[in-house]
Design a protein around this motif. Structure first.
Motif, PDB file in Angstrom:
ATOM      1  N   ASP A   1      39.606  42.134  44.041  1.00 48.19           N
ATOM      2  CA  ASP A   1      41.065  42.117  44.009  1.00 48.19           C
ATOM      3  C   ASP A   1      41.453  41.711  42.594  1.00 48.19           C
ATOM      4  OD1 ASP A   1      41.155  42.768  46.668  1.00 48.19           O
ATOM      5  OD2 ASP A   1      41.445  40.705  47.356  1.00 48.19           O
ATOM      6  N   ALA A   2      42.437  42.399  42.010  1.00 46.75           N
ATOM      7  CA  ALA A   2      42.722  42.186  40.591  1.00 46.75           C
ATOM      8  C   ALA A   2      44.215  42.106  40.325  1.00 46.75           C
ATOM      9  CB  ALA A   2      42.112  43.314  39.755  1.00 46.75           C
ATOM     10  N   VAL A   3      44.576  41.217  39.407  1.00 47.32           N
ATOM     11  CA  VAL A   3      45.938  41.132  38.880  1.00 47.32           C
ATOM     12  C   VAL A   3      45.839  41.213  37.362  1.00 47.32           C
ATOM     13  CG1 VAL A   3      48.034  39.760  38.678  1.00 47.32           C
ATOM     14  CG2 VAL A   3      46.705  39.692  40.798  1.00 47.32           C
ATOM     15  N   PHE A   4      46.560  42.194  36.763  1.00 47.48           N
ATOM     16  CA  PHE A   4      46.583  42.360  35.314  1.00 47.48           C
ATOM     17  C   PHE A   4      47.960  41.940  34.786  1.00 47.48           C
ATOM     18  CE2 PHE A   4      42.651  44.729  34.953  1.00 47.48           C
ATOM     19  CZ  PHE A   4      42.501  45.322  36.195  1.00 47.48           C
ATOM     20  N   HIS A   5      47.986  41.169  33.717  1.00 49.17           N
ATOM     21  CA  HIS A   5      49.237  40.725  33.118  1.00 49.17           C
ATOM     22  C   HIS A   5      49.457  41.467  31.799  1.00 49.17           C
ATOM     23  CE1 HIS A   5      49.649  37.382  35.995  1.00 49.17           C
ATOM     24  NE2 HIS A   5      48.337  37.247  35.864  1.00 49.17           N
ATOM     25  N   ASN A   6      50.643  42.088  31.663  1.00 59.46           N
ATOM     26  CA  ASN A   6      50.997  42.837  30.453  1.00 59.46           C
ATOM     27  C   ASN A   6      49.929  43.882  30.128  1.00 59.46           C
ATOM     28  OD1 ASN A   6      53.412  41.355  30.032  1.00 59.46           O
ATOM     29  ND2 ASN A   6      52.243  39.713  29.052  1.00 59.46           N
ATOM     30  N   ILE A   7      49.772  44.823  31.056  1.00 58.95           N
ATOM     31  CA  ILE A   7      48.724  45.818  30.936  1.00 58.95           C
ATOM     32  C   ILE A   7      49.230  47.053  30.183  1.00 58.95           C
ATOM     33  CG2 ILE A   7      49.241  46.875  33.186  1.00 58.95           C
ATOM     34  CD1 ILE A   7      46.208  47.309  33.524  1.00 58.95           C
ATOM     35  N   ASP A   8      48.368  47.632  29.359  1.00 62.93           N
ATOM     36  CA  ASP A   8      48.607  48.904  28.680  1.00 62.93           C
ATOM     37  C   ASP A   8      47.495  49.854  29.087  1.00 62.93           C
ATOM     38  OD1 ASP A   8      50.784  47.848  27.146  1.00 62.93           O
ATOM     39  OD2 ASP A   8      49.327  46.957  25.772  1.00 62.93           O
TER      40      ASP A   8
ATOM     41  N   GLU B   1      43.077  38.482  36.388  1.00 66.87           N
ATOM     42  CA  GLU B   1      42.515  37.589  37.397  1.00 66.87           C
ATOM     43  C   GLU B   1      41.825  38.440  38.453  1.00 66.87           C
ATOM     44  OE1 GLU B   1      46.072  35.793  38.718  1.00 66.87           O
ATOM     45  OE2 GLU B   1      46.554  34.956  36.747  1.00 66.87           O
ATOM     46  N   LEU B   2      40.516  38.268  38.573  1.00 66.53           N
ATOM     47  CA  LEU B   2      39.723  38.987  39.568  1.00 66.53           C
ATOM     48  C   LEU B   2      39.227  37.994  40.604  1.00 66.53           C
ATOM     49  CD1 LEU B   2      37.490  41.174  37.200  1.00 66.53           C
ATOM     50  CD2 LEU B   2      39.648  41.820  38.263  1.00 66.53           C
ATOM     51  N   THR B   3      39.342  38.347  41.879  1.00 66.91           N
ATOM     52  CA  THR B   3      38.819  37.507  42.952  1.00 66.91           C
ATOM     53  C   THR B   3      37.933  38.344  43.859  1.00 66.91           C
ATOM     54  OG1 THR B   3      40.815  37.919  44.294  1.00 66.91           O
ATOM     55  CG2 THR B   3      40.792  35.923  42.931  1.00 66.91           C
ATOM     56  N   LYS B   4      37.030  37.663  44.555  1.00 70.39           N
ATOM     57  CA  LYS B   4      36.060  38.312  45.455  1.00 70.39           C
ATOM     58  C   LYS B   4      35.316  39.426  44.715  1.00 70.39           C
ATOM     59  CE  LYS B   4      39.329  39.015  48.492  1.00 70.39           C
ATOM     60  NZ  LYS B   4      40.079  39.436  49.718  1.00 70.39           N
ATOM     61  N   VAL B   5      34.723  39.053  43.596  1.00 72.26           N
ATOM     62  CA  VAL B   5      34.083  40.024  42.702  1.00 72.26           C
ATOM     63  C   VAL B   5      32.687  40.382  43.196  1.00 72.26           C
ATOM     64  CG1 VAL B   5      33.294  40.455  40.348  1.00 72.26           C
ATOM     65  CG2 VAL B   5      35.365  39.097  40.742  1.00 72.26           C
ATOM     66  N   GLN B   6      32.405  41.681  43.255  1.00 73.23           N
ATOM     67  CA  GLN B   6      31.063  42.207  43.487  1.00 73.23           C
ATOM     68  C   GLN B   6      30.848  43.349  42.501  1.00 73.23           C
ATOM     69  OE1 GLN B   6      30.902  43.430  47.619  1.00 73.23           O
ATOM     70  NE2 GLN B   6      30.509  41.363  48.337  1.00 73.23           N
TER      71      GLN B   6
END
Length: 216
Positions: free
Chosen positions: A137-144, A183-188
């Motif tokens: 699961d990922a959240v990107f801040h100010n992504i281009d 921010e990445l969570t539950k990374v595989q």
């Protein structure tokens, strides 16, 4: 601007976005196969698996590349990868595993490394991960999205640490994306290589066991 991805995104599916970059490196791949170029280092014949509860990264960028290396029988191999780079990263509850098969008498032998699980995260600077497959699961801040790979470094006005350089098989004019932080969570993930300027492993524990024991 914030972009959020939920629900175990498979980056093999996400590779559709990376196609322009991988296609742009096709001619480089031919040169690699002919021995005219080399990657930043030759990867082994074994990929490895990594899990983490979370990865918090600053100065993120991602671009397509080709890793050259070997098979376990000594042949040559090429691996298309998505290089994920971070100027700095903190990783909690990290597990890394690699399995060596077909060892006489023992069969498969697994090396498992764990760190960052006792309240102090793993810390890395100028971190590069050559990823073959990722779920998170990922959240990107100010992504281009759609930046030229060669312009992702802060020295070019970008967000990330820049491309690895040297003899890396990647097109600086190919597709890339960048973000101020992620921010990445539950990374595989399955990867072929990891490099970092510094890599601080708090609470490091390593074990070698017979049989197949992977992080996931």
């Amino acid at each position: 601007m914030e972009s959020q991805v939920r629900g175990g995104t498979r980056w093999k599916r996400f590779a559709v976005v990376m196609v322009p970059s991988v296609a742009a490196t096709a001619c480089i791949g031919v040169a690699l196969a002919q021995g005219a170029l080399a990657a930043s280092f030759s990867v082994s014949g074994q990929s490895f698996k990594v899990t983490a509860d979370s990865l918090e990264g600053k100065g993120f960028a991602q671009y397509g590349a080709l890793d050259s290396g070997y098979t376990l029988t000594g042949g040559s191999a090429l691996h298309p990868v998505a290089v994920s780079s971070f100027k700095s990263a903190k990783i909690t509850n990290m597990c890394q595993s690699v399995v060596t098969p077909n060892i006489p008498v023992f069969g498969s032998v697994s090396l498992v490394l764990r760190a960052g699980g006792s309240g102090t995260p793993v810390e890395a600077d100028n971190l590069y991960i050559d990823v073959e497959d990722l779920s998170a699961d990922a959240v990107f801040h100010n992504i281009d999205i759609g930046v030229a790979a060669g312009n992702t470094g802060t020295d070019k006005g970008g967000q990330g640490p820049g491309m690895k350089g040297g003899k890396e098989a990647a097109n600086p004019y190919g597709f890339a994306q960048q973000a101020e932080s992620v921010e990445l969570t539950k990374v595989q993930q399955t990867a072929w290589a990891t490099t970092a300027g510094t890599f601080k492993l708090s609470g490091l524990k390593m074990s070698v066991q017979t049989g197949t024991h992977e992080c996931y």
